[in-house]
Write a protein that holds these residues in place. Structure first.
Motif, PDB file in Angstrom:
ATOM      1  N   ASP A 116       0.789  -1.204  -0.008  1.00  0.00           N
ATOM      2  CA  ASP A 116       0.144   0.006  -0.044  1.00  0.00           C
ATOM      3  C   ASP A 116       0.797   1.146   0.041  1.00  0.00           C
ATOM      4  O   ASP A 116       2.123   1.304   0.174  1.00  0.00           O
ATOM      5  CB  ASP A 116      -0.972  -0.033   1.203  1.00  0.00           C
ATOM      6  CG  ASP A 116      -2.224   0.779   0.985  1.00  0.00           C
ATOM      7  OD1 ASP A 116      -2.238   1.543   0.022  1.00  0.00           O
ATOM      8  OD2 ASP A 116      -3.054   0.765   1.837  1.00  0.00           O
ATOM      9  N   GLN A 153      -4.702   7.036  -1.809  1.00  0.00           N
ATOM     10  CA  GLN A 153      -4.463   5.714  -1.624  1.00  0.00           C
ATOM     11  C   GLN A 153      -4.297   5.341  -3.194  1.00  0.00           C
ATOM     12  O   GLN A 153      -4.886   5.474  -4.019  1.00  0.00           O
ATOM     13  CB  GLN A 153      -5.343   4.970  -0.826  1.00  0.00           C
ATOM     14  CG  GLN A 153      -5.084   3.624  -0.544  1.00  0.00           C
ATOM     15  CD  GLN A 153      -5.885   2.883   0.228  1.00  0.00           C
ATOM     16  OE1 GLN A 153      -7.162   3.026   0.564  1.00  0.00           O
ATOM     17  NE2 GLN A 153      -5.671   1.541   0.762  1.00  0.00           N
ATOM     18  N   SER A 168      -4.475  -0.824  -4.524  1.00  0.00           N
ATOM     19  CA  SER A 168      -4.491  -1.512  -2.992  1.00  0.00           C
ATOM     20  C   SER A 168      -5.888  -0.960  -2.566  1.00  0.00           C
ATOM     21  O   SER A 168      -6.323  -1.523  -1.267  1.00  0.00           O
ATOM     22  CB  SER A 168      -3.500  -0.982  -2.162  1.00  0.00           C
ATOM     23  OG  SER A 168      -3.286   0.418  -2.148  1.00  0.00           O
TER      24      SER A 168
END
Length: 275
Positions: free
Chosen positions: A167, A175, A179
């Motif tokens: 991640d 993000q 992931s």
């Protein structure tokens, strides 16, 4: 009826299991569960239920193959003791990863250890690594099996898979797609960046994994469809001013930059240009 449930494990790994709803209480999202695996039991968290889990399972396609077994079962809900065991294993895995890295250096193997993952019952330890080529790690496996006294599985993964497990934050400040929501990472070519009018310098359009950004691939269809509404760059169009050449288009602001034969440049809204 036995519904399919998606369960998430460490490193954004997701698998599908069955839950006999007529005999048990219904599950909820984020419920910790103990599931049946190939050799023993493992700990995971419910990540999808109902029709959402069914669609994701069908899209996965692993069970559609004749050689693939049917989804295994969720054994039970996890107890507080089970969750404590899982937490202790997650803490121990960092030490395991450092130990494996030391053994890799001792065996002088060209591989990078990315992550380590204990099975909840400690009957298996999976080591994830990346490498530029195939690696003969048989001696390393024997060494680790003697050290940890369990079944060892070394699994080679790609750069995108490593980013999915570990991640992180992308260039956009969010993000990583791979992931958070993207099912799988597909190959991305520079031609996609060219079609979107981006820099062709790989350094500027690459993610933390060192590969071209995943968004170049899944956003490509949007750019293709939107560009059909605009005149092609370099084309000469006849307007109220006269013949003008299309210099660039802005599909988000819906504007077109034109240059006249006299060399004057102006920006026109797409609707106005159509009129």
């Amino acid at each position: 009826m036995t519904p399919v449930i998606e369960v998430r494990f460490k490193g954004n790994r997701r698998e599908y299991f069955t839950w006999p709803s007529e005999d048990s209480a219904p599950l909820r999202l984020d419920a910790p569960v103990i599931v049946e695996v190939e050799r023993g039991q493992d700990f995971g968290v419910v990540s999808a239920l109902g029709s959402v889990a069914e669609k994701k399972c069908q899209r996965c396609g692993a069970c559609s193959q004749e050689s693939s077994p049917a989804p295994r079962a969720i054994v039970r809900l996890a107890t507080p003791e089970d969750r404590k065991t899982a937490t202790d294993l997650r803490i121990n895995e960092e030490e395991v990863r450092r130990t494996v890295r030391d053994r890799v250096r001792q065996h002088n193997l060209p591989m990078k250890v990315s992550d380590a993952e204990w099975q909840w019952d400690k009957r298996k330890l999976t080591i994830y690594f990346t490498a530029e080529q195939r690696v003969d790690f048989r001696a390393l496996v024997r060494d680790l099996a003697g050290l940890f006294r369990t079944r060892i599985e070394l699994r080679q993964i790609g750069a995108r898979d490593e980013a999915k497990r570990l991640d992180g934050i992308g260039r956009c400040g969010r993000q990583l797609c791979i992931s958070s929501w993207l099912p799988e990472g597909k190959p991305v070519s520079l031609s996609l960046a060219k079609a979107q009018g981006l820099s062709l310098n790989p350094v500027q359009i690459s993610g933390p994994c060192g590969r071209l950004l995943c968004c170049l691939h899944y956003e490509h269809d949007f750019y293709v469809q939107q560009r059909k509404r605009f005149p092609k760059e370099g084309k000469t169009v006849k307007t109220s001013v006269g013949n003008e050449r299309v210099i660039s288009v802005d599909i988000f602001r819906e504007r077109v930059t034109l240059r006249s034969e006299a060399g004057e440049t102006r920006v026109v809204a797409l609707d106005q240009l159509r009129l």
